[in-house]
Design an enzyme around this catalytic site. Structure first.
Site, PDB file in Angstrom:
ATOM      1  N   LYS A 136      19.453 -13.083  61.084  1.00 29.42           N
ATOM      2  CA  LYS A 136      20.640 -13.951  61.083  1.00 29.42           C
ATOM      3  C   LYS A 136      20.373 -15.148  61.993  1.00 29.42           C
ATOM      4  CE  LYS A 136      25.679 -13.623  61.901  1.00 29.42           C
ATOM      5  NZ  LYS A 136      26.772 -12.752  62.378  1.00 29.42           N
ATOM      6  N   SER A 177      31.354  -8.410  61.499  1.00 30.26           N
ATOM      7  CA  SER A 177      30.402  -9.274  60.788  1.00 30.26           C
ATOM      8  C   SER A 177      29.146  -8.598  60.266  1.00 30.26           C
ATOM      9  CB  SER A 177      30.003 -10.446  61.673  1.00 30.26           C
ATOM     10  OG  SER A 177      31.014 -11.416  61.609  1.00 30.26           O
ATOM     11  N   SER A 221      30.523 -12.438  59.016  1.00 30.71           N
ATOM     12  CA  SER A 221      29.773 -13.676  59.049  1.00 30.71           C
ATOM     13  C   SER A 221      28.287 -13.512  58.712  1.00 30.71           C
ATOM     14  CB  SER A 221      29.894 -14.314  60.424  1.00 30.71           C
ATOM     15  OG  SER A 221      29.299 -13.504  61.418  1.00 30.71           O
TER      16      SER A 221
HETATM   17  N1  GLN Z   1      35.231 -12.059  60.653  1.00 32.77           N
HETATM   18  C1  GLN Z   1      35.518 -11.889  62.044  1.00 32.77           C
HETATM   19  C2  GLN Z   1      35.861 -13.209  62.654  1.00 32.77           C
HETATM   20  O1  GLN Z   1      35.950 -14.152  61.960  1.00 32.77           O
HETATM   21  C3  GLN Z   1      34.368 -11.238  62.730  1.00 32.77           C
HETATM   22  C4  GLN Z   1      33.293 -12.179  63.099  1.00 32.77           C
HETATM   23  C5  GLN Z   1      32.117 -11.484  63.690  1.00 32.77           C
HETATM   24  O2  GLN Z   1      32.060 -10.266  63.762  1.00 32.77           O
HETATM   25  N2  GLN Z   1      31.181 -12.283  64.158  1.00 32.77           N
HETATM   26  O3  GLN Z   1      36.044 -13.323  63.823  1.00 32.77           O
END
Ligand code: GLN
Length: 463
Positions: free
Chosen positions: A73, A172, A148
């Site tokens: 990532k 994420s 994400s």
């Molecule tokens: N989707 C969640 C957010 O927008 C989690 C993001 C993450 O785990 N980096 O904060």
């Protein structure tokens, strides 16, 4: 050579039995072709891959990842490579050191092949907040891969690479794993070093793996975990393994708007489990408060972590002689809407007069959430719940409605707030518009009990 859907072991064999350079020449051709539509990678790191292959010559072939490709990532630093975090502000930023997880995986023989797409600074649930382009879902190209870490999940789910790294601050890793039909592990907070991970919310962030095979995800986790003096929150890892007898299912989940088709799959699964395990209805009364709590704690930490992107120290810098203008314009042009929204929210909840009302309250709520789970683990060995309330949604479906997007994480954020480990795995598929869409659920264990989850799933026949 067929590269699609290979496991760690299969890829290793391919490299052992052929000229590794030939293998990787062809592999990169395969990757470029496969990724044209999917767009799971932001860029490939071909030069680095061949350099690592060169070094492999002097390394022990018994290394667990000897010659095995790894996707990373793009918020995890790989020395000498760009690290954009999916943001314009870091478009040309070159990492000056390796993250600890990268160091460990290189030592184990892994070949880093590229950096995967993500929502800007890991903020989002669909990878549509990437400043570059959205990634598509490998099962249906009209849908999102989740986020994400959508790029890593899509690359593994699409069969391009056996393993990938992601980060999980509020879901994420698990949500995109669920959307792409693969395993995604969110380790216990502090089990894996965050050194070299671009920080989003430091009390929630954790790095973890994606894979299509249970043994692969377990292997990667065992390589990357453990105490690292460069991250003072990490611990000398004392894994705990429990024999699973009782599995808890939080009843609140079913009042929180889960898609009927997900419920049905879950109920069928529970019916089967009932034969050999005690299934217990449990209550986690604080569960409905997790999302609001998360959006205070997380944004507070985001606002302070992202203060460093000031146009001077890193990346994009707006050209002007005026210092204030430099700060303002660099951030105005360099950061996207979602990131700005969270910095504003975080600055607000931390400001004088609101700090007690919001931030302090949220910390108290976090404590309740933690205690709720601890109470539950007095009664049961594992907790089972959906990873997300919905199936993979359409591209563009939630981009205009931040709140709808935030609701994707309703079942994943409580786990981060409670510091717990959880593995999202595929429970089956649901057909929609002639496409098979994966359904992920998560098993949550108590602190440092990742192996309880692995062993249990293996025992009930998952591979
Ligand atoms: N989707 C969640 C957010 O927008 C989690 C993001 C993450 O785990 N980096 O904060």
């Amino acid at each position: 050579m067929n590269f699609k859907n290979l496991t760690i072991q299969e890829f290793k064999n391919l490299v052992l039995n052929n000229n590794p350079f030939d293998v990787y020449e062809k592999y990169f051709e395969f990757l470029r072709e496969e990724d044209v539509d999917l767009k799971s990678f932001l860029f490939f790191t071909e030069d680095l891959a061949f350099k690592l292959l060169e070094e492999l010559k002097n390394k022990d072939k018994e290394l667990p990842l000897w010659g095995v490709p790894l996707a990373v990532k793009d918020n995890i630093l790989v020395k000498g490579e760009r690290c954009t975090a999916g943001s314009k502000i870091l478009e040309n930023y070159l990492a000056v050191y390796d993250a600890t997880v990268i160091e460990k995986l290189k030592e184990a023989g892994a070949i880093i092949i590229g950096k995967t797409n993500l929502d800007e600074f890991a903020m989002g649930s669909s990878t549509e907040n990437s400043a570059y382009f959205p990634t598509l879902n490998p099962f249906d190209h009209t849908r999102v891969p989740g986020g994400s870490s959508g790029g890593s999940a899509a690359a593994v789910g699409g069969g391009l690479v056996p393993i990938a790294l992601g980060s999980d601050t509020g879901g994420s890793i698990r949500q995109p794993a669920g959307f792409c039909g693969v395993y995604g592990l969110k380790p216990t907070y502090s089990a894996v070093s965050r050194y070299g991970l671009i920080a989003m919310a430091s009390s929630l962030d954790v790095i973890g793996p994606f894979a299509r095979k249970l043994e692969d995800i377990e292997l990667i986790f065992k390589i990357i975990r453990g105490r690292d003096e460069k991250d003072s929150t990490t611990q000398n890892y004392q894994p705990k393994i429990k024999e699973v007898k009782k599995i808890g299912v939080p009843q609140e989940v079913f009042e929180m708007g889960v898609d009927e088709r997900i419920k049905n799959l879950l109920e069928k699964f529970l019916d089967n489990l009932k034969i050999n395990y005690e299934i217990k209805k449990i209550s986690l009364p604080s569960l409905p408060y997790a999302l609001p709590t998360y959006y205070i704690v997380m944004t507070a930490e985001v606002s302070s972590n992202l203060a460093r992107y000031d146009g001077i120290r890193y990346g994009f810098s707006y050209k002007t002689q005026d210092l204030w203008e430099k700060y303002f314009k660099s951030r105005e042009y360099g950061l996207g809407d979602e990131v700005k929204r969270r910095i504003l929210l975080g600055t607000f909840v931390l400001s004088y007069g609101y700090y007690d009302a919001y931030y302090k309250q949220a910390l108290k709520a976090r404590r309740f959430i933690f205690e709720d789970f601890q109470k539950a683990f007095n009664e049961v060995d594992l907790i089972l719940m959906p990873t997300s309330p919905t199936l993979p949604f359409k591209l563009g479906e939630k981009t205009e409605d931040p709140l709808a997007m935030y609701l994707s994480d309703i079942f994943t954020v409580p786990i981060n707030l409670a510091y717990l480990p959880a593995l999202s795995f595929n429970l089956g598929f649901v057909e929609e518009e002639g496409k098979k869409l994966p359904v992920g659920v998560q098993l949550v264990a108590n602190l440092f009990e990742e192996e309880t989850i692995f062993n249990f799933l293996r025992k009930i026949g998952f591979e």
